[in-house]
Design a protein around this motif. Sequence first.
Motif, short mmCIF file in Angstrom:
data_model
loop_
_atom_site.label_atom_id
_atom_site.label_comp_id
_atom_site.label_asym_id
_atom_site.label_seq_id
_atom_site.Cartn_x
_atom_site.Cartn_y
_atom_site.Cartn_z
N ARG A 8 0.84 -1.20 0.00
CA ARG A 8 0.00 0.00 0.00
C ARG A 8 0.87 1.25 0.00
O ARG A 8 0.63 2.19 -0.76
CB ARG A 8 -0.90 -0.03 1.22
CG ARG A 8 -1.88 1.12 1.30
CD ARG A 8 -2.69 1.07 2.56
NE ARG A 8 -1.82 1.17 3.73
CZ ARG A 8 -1.86 0.36 4.77
NH1 ARG A 8 -2.74 -0.61 4.83
NH2 ARG A 8 -1.03 0.52 5.79
N ASP A 9 1.91 1.27 0.83
CA ASP A 9 2.80 2.43 0.89
C ASP A 9 3.56 2.63 -0.41
O ASP A 9 3.79 3.75 -0.85
CB ASP A 9 3.79 2.29 2.05
CG ASP A 9 3.11 2.33 3.40
OD1 ASP A 9 1.93 2.76 3.47
OD2 ASP A 9 3.74 1.92 4.39
N TRP A 60 2.54 1.81 -3.52
CA TRP A 60 1.68 2.37 -4.55
C TRP A 60 1.29 3.80 -4.24
O TRP A 60 1.10 4.62 -5.14
CB TRP A 60 0.45 1.49 -4.77
CG TRP A 60 0.83 0.23 -5.46
CD1 TRP A 60 0.80 -1.03 -4.94
CD2 TRP A 60 1.37 0.11 -6.78
NE1 TRP A 60 1.28 -1.93 -5.86
CE2 TRP A 60 1.64 -1.26 -7.00
CE3 TRP A 60 1.66 1.01 -7.78
CZ2 TRP A 60 2.16 -1.72 -8.18
CZ3 TRP A 60 2.19 0.53 -8.97
CH2 TRP A 60 2.43 -0.82 -9.16
N ARG A 61 1.19 4.15 -2.97
CA ARG A 61 0.93 5.55 -2.62
C ARG A 61 2.10 6.43 -3.04
O ARG A 61 1.91 7.53 -3.54
CB ARG A 61 0.69 5.68 -1.12
CG ARG A 61 -0.69 5.25 -0.71
CD ARG A 61 -0.87 5.44 0.77
NE ARG A 61 -2.20 5.01 1.16
CZ ARG A 61 -2.59 4.83 2.40
NH1 ARG A 61 -1.74 5.03 3.39
NH2 ARG A 61 -3.81 4.45 2.68
N SER A 62 3.32 5.96 -2.83
CA SER A 62 4.49 6.75 -3.23
C SER A 62 4.57 6.87 -4.75
O SER A 62 4.96 7.92 -5.27
CB SER A 62 5.77 6.15 -2.66
OG SER A 62 6.07 4.93 -3.29
N LYS A 73 2.00 6.95 -6.81
CA LYS A 73 0.99 7.94 -7.17
C LYS A 73 1.46 9.36 -6.84
O LYS A 73 1.23 10.29 -7.60
CB LYS A 73 -0.34 7.66 -6.46
CG LYS A 73 -1.10 6.54 -7.05
CD LYS A 73 -1.48 6.94 -8.45
CE LYS A 73 -2.46 5.95 -9.02
NZ LYS A 73 -2.77 6.24 -10.40
N ARG A 74 2.11 9.52 -5.69
CA ARG A 74 2.62 10.84 -5.32
C ARG A 74 3.65 11.33 -6.34
O ARG A 74 3.64 12.50 -6.73
CB ARG A 74 3.26 10.78 -3.93
CG ARG A 74 2.36 11.32 -2.87
CD ARG A 74 3.07 11.43 -1.54
NE ARG A 74 2.35 10.57 -0.61
CZ ARG A 74 2.79 9.47 -0.05
NH1 ARG A 74 4.03 9.07 -0.26
NH2 ARG A 74 2.05 8.75 0.75
N ARG A 130 1.87 12.38 -9.53
CA ARG A 130 1.19 13.67 -9.37
C ARG A 130 2.18 14.83 -9.34
O ARG A 130 1.89 15.90 -9.84
CB ARG A 130 0.36 13.68 -8.09
CG ARG A 130 -0.94 12.96 -8.25
CD ARG A 130 -1.83 13.22 -7.03
NE ARG A 130 -2.50 11.98 -6.71
CZ ARG A 130 -2.30 11.25 -5.63
NH1 ARG A 130 -1.49 11.66 -4.70
NH2 ARG A 130 -2.94 10.13 -5.44
#
Length: 165
Positions: free
Chosen positions: A126-127, A129-131, A133-134, A137
């Motif tokens: 999860r961490d 894929w969040r990174s 996406k960040r 962006r």
Amino acid sequence: MNGRATLPACARIAAIDPAMADRMWNTVSDQDGRDLIDGRMRGKGRMLCAACPMRLDCISRALVGGWKDKAVYGGLDYASRWALARLIARDLHVDAAGLHRIPQSRIHDWLAANPDWDERMRRAGRDYWRSVKRRQRSRREYTHDEPLFLKTEPVPKGLVQGSLF
């Protein structure tokens, strides 16, 4: 004692009904040759894997083998195995791409020594894929004139907007 009783559930099911085993842990193909995944049967297969005493052997074999397919090994699909491989590689101080060079017994021992590996794997995935996406962006350039969610392309002729209900 019957030798079949010592086999894991996946092997017993595959011996009795190979088509069911494929739906639980692998993919089946339709008439057009597309791979299909039966989500309900895949969930049942994961439940059997979670209770299997051979699960750590299966997972460690899959990580060392580096299988990049849509099959489930030890209750983990490829994305989960990839997240687990990164977690193990980080703890063992090796590159995730070089995990296949580590003996299977060492990966099995790591899994046995870390009983919370499942939760740690989910959190690390999860961490990760969040990174990602960040980063995506932060690279994207926005203009102040155009809203983020609207496109300035014209609507094709004949397109009718309707209501679903």
